[in-house]
Design a protein around this motif. Structure first.
Motif, PDB file in Angstrom:
ATOM      1  N   PHE A  28      53.042 -81.367 -64.118  1.00 53.45           N
ATOM      2  CA  PHE A  28      52.876 -80.717 -65.553  1.00 53.45           C
ATOM      3  C   PHE A  28      51.373 -80.922 -65.911  1.00 53.45           C
ATOM      4  N   THR A  29      50.786 -79.931 -66.958  1.00 55.03           N
ATOM      5  CA  THR A  29      49.352 -80.511 -66.922  1.00 55.03           C
ATOM      6  C   THR A  29      49.068 -80.611 -68.522  1.00 55.03           C
ATOM      7  N   ILE A  71      55.563 -89.561 -61.966  1.00 54.06           N
ATOM      8  CA  ILE A  71      53.970 -90.040 -61.888  1.00 54.06           C
ATOM      9  C   ILE A  71      52.439 -89.383 -62.373  1.00 54.06           C
ATOM     10  N   VAL A  72      51.219 -90.606 -61.906  1.00 53.34           N
ATOM     11  CA  VAL A  72      50.315 -89.301 -62.764  1.00 53.34           C
ATOM     12  C   VAL A  72      49.434 -89.187 -61.332  1.00 53.34           C
ATOM     13  N   LEU A  73      49.325 -88.431 -60.697  1.00 48.16           N
ATOM     14  CA  LEU A  73      48.483 -87.464 -59.871  1.00 48.16           C
ATOM     15  C   LEU A  73      46.857 -88.466 -59.643  1.00 48.16           C
ATOM     16  N   PRO A  74      46.590 -87.952 -58.312  1.00 46.89           N
ATOM     17  CA  PRO A  74      44.787 -87.652 -58.378  1.00 46.89           C
ATOM     18  C   PRO A  74      44.095 -87.316 -59.199  1.00 46.89           C
ATOM     19  N   THR A  75      44.765 -86.288 -59.178  1.00 50.07           N
ATOM     20  CA  THR A  75      44.161 -84.532 -60.274  1.00 50.07           C
ATOM     21  C   THR A  75      44.197 -85.486 -62.001  1.00 50.07           C
ATOM     22  N   GLY A  76      45.149 -86.358 -61.944  1.00 48.40           N
ATOM     23  CA  GLY A  76      45.466 -85.875 -63.558  1.00 48.40           C
ATOM     24  C   GLY A  76      47.078 -85.421 -64.302  1.00 48.40           C
ATOM     25  N   THR A  77      48.159 -84.794 -63.411  1.00 46.59           N
ATOM     26  CA  THR A  77      48.769 -84.140 -63.714  1.00 46.59           C
ATOM     27  C   THR A  77      49.614 -84.279 -63.089  1.00 46.59           C
ATOM     28  N   VAL A  78      50.307 -84.906 -64.011  1.00 48.41           N
ATOM     29  CA  VAL A  78      52.068 -85.391 -63.531  1.00 48.41           C
ATOM     30  C   VAL A  78      53.081 -84.903 -63.401  1.00 48.41           C
ATOM     31  N   ARG A  79      53.558 -85.829 -62.737  1.00 47.41           N
ATOM     32  CA  ARG A  79      54.540 -84.816 -61.652  1.00 47.41           C
ATOM     33  C   ARG A  79      56.007 -85.910 -61.594  1.00 47.41           C
ATOM     34  N   ILE A  80      56.931 -84.925 -61.525  1.00 48.67           N
ATOM     35  CA  ILE A  80      58.210 -85.289 -61.613  1.00 48.67           C
ATOM     36  C   ILE A  80      58.841 -85.048 -59.835  1.00 48.67           C
ATOM     37  N   GLU A  81      60.379 -85.395 -59.787  1.00 48.47           N
ATOM     38  CA  GLU A  81      60.870 -84.386 -58.077  1.00 48.47           C
ATOM     39  C   GLU A  81      61.008 -83.603 -58.426  1.00 48.47           C
ATOM     40  N   LYS A  82      62.088 -83.445 -59.446  1.00 47.43           N
ATOM     41  CA  LYS A  82      63.273 -82.033 -60.028  1.00 47.43           C
ATOM     42  C   LYS A  82      63.309 -82.587 -61.232  1.00 47.43           C
ATOM     43  N   LEU A  83      63.614 -80.623 -62.057  1.00 50.32           N
ATOM     44  CA  LEU A  83      64.527 -80.800 -63.011  1.00 50.32           C
ATOM     45  C   LEU A  83      65.732 -81.174 -63.484  1.00 50.32           C
ATOM     46  N   GLY A 136      54.347 -78.069 -77.470  1.00 49.91           N
ATOM     47  CA  GLY A 136      53.020 -78.049 -76.639  1.00 49.91           C
ATOM     48  C   GLY A 136      51.965 -79.141 -76.423  1.00 49.91           C
ATOM     49  N   ALA A 137      52.997 -80.155 -75.767  1.00 52.70           N
ATOM     50  CA  ALA A 137      52.533 -80.731 -75.421  1.00 52.70           C
ATOM     51  C   ALA A 137      51.665 -80.778 -73.761  1.00 52.70           C
ATOM     52  N   TRP A 138      52.020 -79.832 -73.490  1.00 53.96           N
ATOM     53  CA  TRP A 138      52.127 -79.639 -71.850  1.00 53.96           C
ATOM     54  C   TRP A 138      53.065 -78.384 -71.566  1.00 53.96           C
ATOM     55  N   TRP A 139      52.032 -78.358 -70.243  1.00 50.97           N
ATOM     56  CA  TRP A 139      53.123 -76.908 -69.523  1.00 50.97           C
ATOM     57  C   TRP A 139      52.987 -76.842 -68.227  1.00 50.97           C
ATOM     58  N   VAL A 140      53.915 -76.474 -67.431  1.00 56.69           N
ATOM     59  CA  VAL A 140      54.125 -76.637 -65.920  1.00 56.69           C
ATOM     60  C   VAL A 140      53.267 -75.962 -65.366  1.00 56.69           C
ATOM     61  N   GLN A 141      52.790 -76.113 -64.475  1.00 58.02           N
ATOM     62  CA  GLN A 141      51.293 -76.114 -63.324  1.00 58.02           C
ATOM     63  C   GLN A 141      51.172 -76.908 -62.630  1.00 58.02           C
ATOM     64  N   ASP A 142      51.827 -76.437 -60.770  1.00 55.83           N
ATOM     65  CA  ASP A 142      50.876 -76.487 -60.013  1.00 55.83           C
ATOM     66  C   ASP A 142      50.071 -77.917 -59.240  1.00 55.83           C
ATOM     67  N   THR A 143      49.225 -78.757 -59.661  1.00 58.24           N
ATOM     68  CA  THR A 143      48.455 -79.263 -59.432  1.00 58.24           C
ATOM     69  C   THR A 143      47.198 -78.707 -58.577  1.00 58.24           C
ATOM     70  N   ALA A 144      47.871 -78.205 -57.739  1.00 58.00           N
ATOM     71  CA  ALA A 144      46.284 -76.875 -57.252  1.00 58.00           C
ATOM     72  C   ALA A 144      46.399 -76.004 -58.290  1.00 58.00           C
ATOM     73  N   ALA A 145      46.881 -75.597 -58.386  1.00 52.86           N
ATOM     74  CA  ALA A 145      46.677 -74.304 -59.775  1.00 52.86           C
ATOM     75  C   ALA A 145      45.626 -74.670 -61.292  1.00 52.86           C
ATOM     76  N   ALA A 146      45.914 -75.846 -61.401  1.00 47.77           N
ATOM     77  CA  ALA A 146      45.076 -76.730 -62.102  1.00 47.77           C
ATOM     78  C   ALA A 146      44.088 -77.126 -61.476  1.00 47.77           C
ATOM     79  N   LEU A 147      43.268 -77.076 -60.752  1.00 49.82           N
ATOM     80  CA  LEU A 147      42.360 -77.196 -59.611  1.00 49.82           C
ATOM     81  C   LEU A 147      40.845 -76.210 -60.070  1.00 49.82           C
ATOM     82  N   PRO A 148      40.910 -74.727 -59.702  1.00 48.90           N
ATOM     83  CA  PRO A 148      39.921 -74.117 -59.959  1.00 48.90           C
ATOM     84  C   PRO A 148      39.454 -74.184 -61.345  1.00 48.90           C
TER      85      PRO A 148
END
Length: 469
Positions: free
Chosen positions: A210-211, A226-238, A251-263
């Motif tokens: 989640f971003t 958990i919070v990843l080094p990039t600031g993305t929030v990660r859970i194992e599964k829904l 509208g506090a967040w949206w689903v987005q892979d941490t790699a997709a959030a980098l560019p």
């Protein structure tokens, strides 16, 4: 045809080849759970035989009618069966083949899909073996193409259930669960060791990222993640629909892979700048740019996808100009300070979350898509002002769509476009993903967090350029 129990060596079934085919039945038997298995086999056929992407088939509003006819619980089961059957396709194929005296006829695709759907449940899912077998047999009996093989289905799947504990580990060790062309290109690009790690990651269900707009620590606690080094929030599964999670309606967040959030982060401080997000739907990167304070123009060729982007931005309370146009024909009134092109690609970096990619794409597709990306990148150049920044990215692991494409692009635009190398200090915590050339290259084998279930990220490539002043 004889079905053999590989652990006992005894014939299990011999169908009567001379039996007459019964008339087609208009409706399936009303057995609980059968409709879901039949839908799974039908969609598996569409994916394997017609190379149809799974996302479209399982879309809740526009997906396959047989899928949309199911309730939400059964839709979830179908998704799980399909993801598993595709993720472990070659392992399943190998274990089924051991139970056959002769290979299935080339035209017996319907039978093959029924077997794969049943085997996926028996080998990998928390479904009682008896239910998986019985429903597969009932399915076979309901289809005139497979009714005479219902005994074969019964014999193969029951034999598989008996042997799975003894045979599954070795069967998985004997295959990469990926087409030969993909494995060969992976090894050529990354070497044997890294390729093996990527292939191993593809066999795991991907975590959910989640971003968040702000306070990632708070949301990690709320989600149990958990919070990843990039600031993305990660859970194992829904544990249920995304829309049921706290913060969705707000509208506090949206689903987005941490790699997709980098560019989108490679522009640095873009507050107040005019930025174009090209090929923008579904809008995750548009949202990032808008949240960072940019004046964003989202350009998307598909009206339907642009409508989806608009709905996502509305939920998030973020604003952007939305333009329905082919970027190659798009003529803005004023050139942009920065342009983001996250280009359509083979998506081979997303196999962990989209296992159908390996079975719907080919080397020819990679080459065609690289050509499309190059045209789009050339088109993006004319939209940015002199001195402005261009970020090019895609979710492919293939160097033909990444490093090789960029090298040719720079050579052809020498004097007009220059590489603006990404620095390791710009991506703290994940600096290992910055290459010596100054590109960003992630793979599913990266971001080792000690637990494979929550480690890894999508495979992404990104490069940054500056237009000569």
């Amino acid at each position: 045809m004889v079905v053999t129990d590989a652990t006992r060596g005894r014939p299990r079934h011999r169908p009567n080849a001379g039996s007459k085919r019964p008339p087609r039945r208009d409706t399936a038997p009303n057995a609980p759970g059968l409709a879901a298995r039949m839908a799974a086999a039908r969609l598996l056929a569409a994916t394997i035989d017609a190379r149809t992407p799974l996302d479209g088939l399982t879309d809740h509003e526009h997906g396959h009618p047989q899928f949309r006819a199911l309730d939400m619980r059964d839709r979830g089961l179908v998704r799980a069966i399909l993801a598993t059957a595709l993720r472990h396709r070659l392992t399943i194929e190998k274990l089924i083949a051991r139970r056959l005296e002769k290979p299935l006829p080339a035209n017996a695709t319907a039978l093959s899909h029924i077997l794969h759907v049943g085997a996926a449940q028996i080998l990998f899912l928390d479904v009682p073996d008896s239910a998986a077998v019985d429903l597969a047999v009932t399915h076979a009996k309901s289809d005139p193409r497979t009714v005479r093989f219902s005994g074969l289905v019964n014999g193969v799947l029951r034999a598989l259930a008996r042997a799975k504990d003894a045979e599954l580990p070795q069967a998985m060790a004997d295959t990469d669960d990926a087409p030969e062309w993909f494995v060969a290109r992976l090894v050529a690009a990354y070497g044997e060791d890294q390729a093996s790690k990527i292939l191993a990651a593809h066999r795991l269900e991907s975590p959910v990222d989640f971003t968040v707009k702000s306070d990632p620590g708070r949301w990690a606690e709320a989600f149990g993640g958990i919070v990843l080094p990039t600031g993305t929030v990660r859970i194992e599964k829904l544990g249920g629909p995304v829309s049921d999670l706290p913060g969705f309606a707000d509208g506090a967040w949206w689903v987005q892979d941490t790699a997709a959030a980098l560019p989108a982060r490679l522009f640095g401080d873009i507050a107040g700048k005019r930025v174009a997000d090209l090929c923008a739907a579904p809008g995750g990167k548009t949202a990032q740019l808008a949240l960072a304070g940019a004046q964003v123009t989202a350009v998307e060729a598909s009206k339907n996808r642009l409508t989806r982007l608009a709905a996502n931005l509305d939920r998030l309370g973020l604003d952007a100009e939305k333009v329905n146009a082919d970027l190659l024909a798009y003529e803005p009134a004023e050139l942009f300070d920065a342009v983001l092109l996250d280009a359509p690609c083979s998506s081979t970096g997303t196999v962990r979350r989209h296992p159908d990619v390996l079975w719907t794409k080919s080397p020819e597709d990679v080459a065609k898509l690289a050509t499309v990306q190059r045209k789009l990148l050339d088109g993006a150049v004319r939209l940015v002002r002199p001195g402005g920044t261009i970020v090019f990215s895609n979710c492919s692991l293939d160097r033909e769509e990444g490093e090789a494409l960029v090298a040719a692009f720079l050579a052809d635009h020498r004097g007009r476009i220059e590489l603006d190398p990404i620095r390791p200090d710009e991506v703290p915590g994940i600096s290992a993903f910055v290459t010596t050339e100054g590109y960003l290259r992630t793979t599913p084998a990266g971001l080792d967090l000690g637990n494979p279930a929550i480690s890894g990220l999508d495979g992404f490539f990104a490069a940054r350029f500056r237009r000569a002043a």
